[in-house]
Write a protein that holds these residues in place. Structure first.
Motif, PDB file in Angstrom:
ATOM      1  N   UNK A   1      -6.881  -6.571   3.660  1.00  0.00           N
ATOM      2  CA  UNK A   1      -6.477  -5.188   3.390  1.00  0.00           C
ATOM      3  C   UNK A   1      -7.437  -4.224   4.090  1.00  0.00           C
ATOM      4  N   UNK A   2      -8.744  -4.508   4.035  1.00  0.00           N
ATOM      5  CA  UNK A   2      -9.729  -3.651   4.723  1.00  0.00           C
ATOM      6  C   UNK A   2      -9.446  -3.586   6.219  1.00  0.00           C
ATOM      7  N   UNK A   3      -9.191  -4.742   6.823  1.00  0.00           N
ATOM      8  CA  UNK A   3      -8.914  -4.791   8.255  1.00  0.00           C
ATOM      9  C   UNK A   3      -7.627  -4.046   8.577  1.00  0.00           C
ATOM     10  N   UNK A   4      -6.598  -4.251   7.770  1.00  0.00           N
ATOM     11  CA  UNK A   4      -5.322  -3.571   7.997  1.00  0.00           C
ATOM     12  C   UNK A   4      -5.521  -2.054   7.937  1.00  0.00           C
ATOM     13  N   UNK A   5      -6.263  -1.594   6.939  1.00  0.00           N
ATOM     14  CA  UNK A   5      -6.510  -0.152   6.815  1.00  0.00           C
ATOM     15  C   UNK A   5      -7.282   0.403   8.005  1.00  0.00           C
ATOM     16  N   UNK A   6      -8.201  -0.373   8.564  1.00  0.00           N
ATOM     17  CA  UNK A   6      -8.969   0.109   9.720  1.00  0.00           C
ATOM     18  C   UNK A   6      -8.062   0.336  10.924  1.00  0.00           C
TER      19      UNK A   6
ATOM     20  N   UNK B   1      -5.184   4.246  10.019  1.00  0.00           N
ATOM     21  CA  UNK B   1      -5.880   5.356   9.347  1.00  0.00           C
ATOM     22  C   UNK B   1      -4.933   6.385   8.733  1.00  0.00           C
ATOM     23  N   UNK B   2      -3.659   6.308   9.040  1.00  0.00           N
ATOM     24  CA  UNK B   2      -2.690   7.239   8.451  1.00  0.00           C
ATOM     25  C   UNK B   2      -2.391   6.922   6.984  1.00  0.00           C
TER      26      UNK B   2
ATOM     27  N   UNK C   1       0.820  -1.203   0.000  1.00  0.00           N
ATOM     28  CA  UNK C   1       0.000   0.000   0.000  1.00  0.00           C
ATOM     29  C   UNK C   1       0.860   1.261   0.000  1.00  0.00           C
ATOM     30  N   UNK C   2       1.969   1.241   0.723  1.00  0.00           N
ATOM     31  CA  UNK C   2       2.867   2.397   0.734  1.00  0.00           C
ATOM     32  C   UNK C   2       3.444   2.638  -0.658  1.00  0.00           C
TER      33      UNK C   2
END
Length: 114
Positions: A83-88, A91-92, A66-67
């Motif tokens: 990926x959804x869980x990781x993003x939650x 939040x940065x 993602x970076x």
């Protein structure tokens, strides 16, 4: 992170690969999409080899994928549950695009193979 662990974008296979001493042990699959604000990458499936589970490798893979995507000014479309869980929890992370029906329609119909 182990010094032998690296992440690379294998654009020919549409996936980021997590390598341990050169061997692929994890994959974050993506599909390119031409979004209304520019290019997007739909992340739709993430996997780490079963014998490597529980070592935090999926998080390393997704964080770096993602970076790299955000640095490339490509929108991140989180369809994959991991990926959804990781993003939650992060939040940065910038560059996240809301999932739309056309994203889902653009995904491959078969499960990716190693």
């Amino acid at each position: 992170m182990d010094a032998d662990i690296t992440v690379r974008n294998n654009t020919g296979r549409g996936r980021y690969e997590l390598l341990d001493d050169g061997a692929v042990v994890g994959r974050a699959y993506w599909a390119a999409f031409d979004g209304p604000a520019g290019p997007e990458r739909i992340f739709f499936h993430t996997t780490v080899d079963e014998d490597r589970a529980g070592q935090g490798l999926a998080s390393t893979l997704v964080r770096q994928a993602l970076a790299d995507t955000a640095r490339s000014a490509i929108g991140i479309v989180p369809v994959c549950p991991y990926v959804k869980t990781w993003l939650s929890k992060h939040p940065e992370q910038t560059g996240v695009v809301a999932v739309r029906p056309e994203h889902l329609a653009a995904l491959p119909s078969a499960e990716p193979t190693a």
